[in-house]
Motif scaffolding. Structure first.
Motif, PDB file in Angstrom:
ATOM      1  N   ALA A 124       0.842  -1.195   0.000  1.00  0.00           N
ATOM      2  CA  ALA A 124       0.000   0.000   0.000  1.00  0.00           C
ATOM      3  C   ALA A 124       0.879   1.248   0.000  1.00  0.00           C
ATOM      4  CB  ALA A 124      -0.908   0.001   1.221  1.00  0.00           C
ATOM      5  N   ALA A 125       0.359   2.341  -0.490  1.00  0.00           N
ATOM      6  CA  ALA A 125       1.141   3.567  -0.635  1.00  0.00           C
ATOM      7  C   ALA A 125       1.074   4.468   0.588  1.00  0.00           C
ATOM      8  CB  ALA A 125       0.654   4.327  -1.856  1.00  0.00           C
ATOM      9  N   TRP A 126       0.123   4.258   1.493  1.00  0.00           N
ATOM     10  CA  TRP A 126      -0.080   5.197   2.589  1.00  0.00           C
ATOM     11  C   TRP A 126       0.805   4.985   3.809  1.00  0.00           C
ATOM     12  CZ3 TRP A 126      -1.426   3.037   7.147  1.00  0.00           C
ATOM     13  CH2 TRP A 126      -1.989   1.771   7.116  1.00  0.00           C
ATOM     14  N   PRO A 127       1.386   3.795   4.076  1.00  0.00           N
ATOM     15  CA  PRO A 127       2.194   3.681   5.302  1.00  0.00           C
ATOM     16  C   PRO A 127       3.421   4.585   5.253  1.00  0.00           C
ATOM     17  CG  PRO A 127       1.706   1.514   4.414  1.00  0.00           C
ATOM     18  CD  PRO A 127       1.282   2.511   3.398  1.00  0.00           C
ATOM     19  N   PRO A 128       3.800   5.143   6.394  1.00  0.00           N
ATOM     20  CA  PRO A 128       4.957   6.042   6.412  1.00  0.00           C
ATOM     21  C   PRO A 128       6.250   5.274   6.203  1.00  0.00           C
ATOM     22  CG  PRO A 128       4.191   5.648   8.631  1.00  0.00           C
ATOM     23  CD  PRO A 128       3.198   5.002   7.713  1.00  0.00           C
ATOM     24  N   ASP A 129       7.226   5.973   5.672  1.00  0.00           N
ATOM     25  CA  ASP A 129       8.547   5.409   5.466  1.00  0.00           C
ATOM     26  C   ASP A 129       9.387   5.764   6.691  1.00  0.00           C
ATOM     27  OD1 ASP A 129      10.875   4.382   4.491  1.00  0.00           O
ATOM     28  OD2 ASP A 129      10.827   5.484   2.607  1.00  0.00           O
ATOM     29  N   LEU A 130       9.446   4.855   7.645  1.00  0.00           N
ATOM     30  CA  LEU A 130      10.151   5.106   8.906  1.00  0.00           C
ATOM     31  C   LEU A 130      11.637   5.323   8.690  1.00  0.00           C
ATOM     32  CD1 LEU A 130       8.361   2.447  11.132  1.00  0.00           C
ATOM     33  CD2 LEU A 130       7.850   4.876  10.918  1.00  0.00           C
ATOM     34  N   LEU A 131      12.189   4.619   7.731  1.00  0.00           N
ATOM     35  CA  LEU A 131      13.616   4.764   7.449  1.00  0.00           C
ATOM     36  C   LEU A 131      13.923   6.164   6.913  1.00  0.00           C
ATOM     37  CD1 LEU A 131      16.385   3.462   7.405  1.00  0.00           C
ATOM     38  CD2 LEU A 131      15.839   2.535   5.155  1.00  0.00           C
ATOM     39  N   ALA A 132      13.038   6.706   6.097  1.00  0.00           N
ATOM     40  CA  ALA A 132      13.251   8.061   5.575  1.00  0.00           C
ATOM     41  C   ALA A 132      13.229   9.083   6.710  1.00  0.00           C
ATOM     42  CB  ALA A 132      12.194   8.398   4.536  1.00  0.00           C
ATOM     43  N   VAL A 133      12.328   8.900   7.660  1.00  0.00           N
ATOM     44  CA  VAL A 133      12.256   9.823   8.796  1.00  0.00           C
ATOM     45  C   VAL A 133      13.526   9.725   9.638  1.00  0.00           C
ATOM     46  CG1 VAL A 133      10.988  10.389  10.907  1.00  0.00           C
ATOM     47  CG2 VAL A 133       9.741   9.760   8.847  1.00  0.00           C
ATOM     48  N   ALA A 134      13.990   8.503   9.906  1.00  0.00           N
ATOM     49  CA  ALA A 134      15.199   8.325  10.709  1.00  0.00           C
ATOM     50  C   ALA A 134      16.427   8.874   9.983  1.00  0.00           C
ATOM     51  CB  ALA A 134      15.391   6.855  11.049  1.00  0.00           C
ATOM     52  N   LEU A 135      16.526   8.609   8.686  1.00  0.00           N
ATOM     53  CA  LEU A 135      17.667   9.126   7.926  1.00  0.00           C
ATOM     54  C   LEU A 135      17.673  10.650   7.904  1.00  0.00           C
ATOM     55  CD1 LEU A 135      17.741   6.654   4.916  1.00  0.00           C
ATOM     56  CD2 LEU A 135      19.517   6.920   6.644  1.00  0.00           C
ATOM     57  N   LEU A 136      16.517  11.240   7.663  1.00  0.00           N
ATOM     58  CA  LEU A 136      16.434  12.699   7.639  1.00  0.00           C
ATOM     59  C   LEU A 136      16.749  13.281   9.016  1.00  0.00           C
ATOM     60  CD1 LEU A 136      15.811  15.264   6.061  1.00  0.00           C
ATOM     61  CD2 LEU A 136      13.415  14.957   6.659  1.00  0.00           C
ATOM     62  N   PHE A 137      16.266  12.638  10.054  1.00  0.00           N
ATOM     63  CA  PHE A 137      16.541  13.119  11.411  1.00  0.00           C
ATOM     64  C   PHE A 137      18.041  13.166  11.674  1.00  0.00           C
ATOM     65  CE2 PHE A 137      17.505  12.417  15.843  1.00  0.00           C
ATOM     66  CZ  PHE A 137      16.768  13.416  16.446  1.00  0.00           C
ATOM     67  N   TRP A 138      18.741  12.065  11.372  1.00  0.00           N
ATOM     68  CA  TRP A 138      20.169  12.021  11.670  1.00  0.00           C
ATOM     69  C   TRP A 138      20.983  12.884  10.721  1.00  0.00           C
ATOM     70  CZ3 TRP A 138      21.203  11.263  16.284  1.00  0.00           C
ATOM     71  CH2 TRP A 138      20.570  10.288  17.051  1.00  0.00           C
ATOM     72  N   VAL A 139      20.532  13.061   9.490  1.00  0.00           N
ATOM     73  CA  VAL A 139      21.229  13.969   8.577  1.00  0.00           C
ATOM     74  C   VAL A 139      21.109  15.405   9.077  1.00  0.00           C
ATOM     75  CG1 VAL A 139      21.070  15.001   6.270  1.00  0.00           C
ATOM     76  CG2 VAL A 139      21.164  12.541   6.508  1.00  0.00           C
ATOM     77  N   VAL A 140      19.950  15.751   9.602  1.00  0.00           N
ATOM     78  CA  VAL A 140      19.747  17.107  10.111  1.00  0.00           C
ATOM     79  C   VAL A 140      20.505  17.319  11.417  1.00  0.00           C
ATOM     80  CG1 VAL A 140      17.997  18.632  11.131  1.00  0.00           C
ATOM     81  CG2 VAL A 140      17.562  17.519   8.952  1.00  0.00           C
ATOM     82  N   HIS A 141      20.460  16.342  12.311  1.00  0.00           N
ATOM     83  CA  HIS A 141      21.067  16.521  13.629  1.00  0.00           C
ATOM     84  C   HIS A 141      22.553  16.198  13.671  1.00  0.00           C
ATOM     85  CE1 HIS A 141      17.677  17.579  16.246  1.00  0.00           C
ATOM     86  NE2 HIS A 141      16.954  16.940  15.344  1.00  0.00           N
ATOM     87  N   GLU A 142      23.016  15.287  12.862  1.00  0.00           N
ATOM     88  CA  GLU A 142      24.429  14.891  12.845  1.00  0.00           C
ATOM     89  C   GLU A 142      24.937  14.820  11.402  1.00  0.00           C
ATOM     90  OE1 GLU A 142      26.483  14.411  15.430  1.00  0.00           O
ATOM     91  OE2 GLU A 142      24.887  14.869  16.853  1.00  0.00           O
ATOM     92  N   PRO A 143      25.087  15.961  10.739  1.00  0.00           N
ATOM     93  CA  PRO A 143      25.473  15.928   9.320  1.00  0.00           C
ATOM     94  C   PRO A 143      26.884  15.419   9.076  1.00  0.00           C
ATOM     95  CG  PRO A 143      25.398  18.181  10.123  1.00  0.00           C
ATOM     96  CD  PRO A 143      24.867  17.314  11.223  1.00  0.00           C
ATOM     97  N   ARG A 144      27.738  15.453  10.075  1.00  0.00           N
ATOM     98  CA  ARG A 144      29.104  14.952   9.882  1.00  0.00           C
ATOM     99  C   ARG A 144      29.201  13.437  10.008  1.00  0.00           C
ATOM    100  NH1 ARG A 144      32.660  19.386  13.152  1.00  0.00           N
ATOM    101  NH2 ARG A 144      32.218  21.116  11.745  1.00  0.00           N
TER     102      ARG A 144
END
Length: 176
Positions: free
Chosen positions: A40-60
């Protein structure tokens, strides 16, 4: 760096915690894909949220290359077009790196509003790749996934920053 008013100082994040949380998000994403929602297309992509979170908070510590590797792993697991998630996660990481300094100055609900276009762009890139390969136009329910992911930004922020909020050196004789 001067911290925004009212925001506590955080301890440095442990690298093993970043990779553990990303691997856990990958496993949860794989289990959601095999579960009731299936393709199904509606479930959230948890991995995308986690990746974006760590890229924003720990870019190095996390960059575009590691997001690409996680995307390929998800493509292989889902049997999707190879590189579909990898391209979307790489673009998401790039966009996250572009806004990471400004984003952290906002309150959490405002951060979620700023993250929403990034997640929409990542999903739109996946939809475009599917359209170009002849998979057809996505259903209207596909628009729910980025909205749910933006809402998940709030608990992800609380959960993934929790280990950094612990007292660094408890001592009764020091006021700080």
């Amino acid at each position: 760096m001067i911290m925004p008013a009212g925001q506590p100082l955080l301890l440095p994040v442990k690298p093993w915690f970043i990779w553990f949380s990303l691997l856990l998000a990958l496993l949860l994403e794989m289990m959601l894909g095999m579960g009731l929602s299936g393709r199904a297309a509606w479930p959230p992509d948890l991995l995308a949220v986690a990746l974006l979170f760590w890229v924003v908070h720990e870019p190095r510590r996390l960059g575009i290359g590691s997001c690409f590797v996680f995307g390929v792993a998800l493509d292989v697991h889902q049997g999707a077009l190879l590189g579909q998630h990898a391209l979307a996660f790489s673009a998401l990481a790039y966009l996250g790196l572009q806004v990471h300094r400004r984003l952290l100055w906002f309150a959490l609900p405002t951060q979620a509003l700023h993250v929403l276009p990034l997640l929409l762009a990542a999903h739109a890139l996946q939809w475009l790749v599917r359209l170009l390969t002849g998979s057809g136009w996505p259903d209207w329910s596909a628009l729910l996934a980025p909205l749910v992911e933006a809402v998940l930004w709030l608990p992800a922020n609380w959960l993934l920053l929790a280990p950094q909020r612990r007292p660094h050196d408890p001592d009764d004789s020091r006021p700080l």
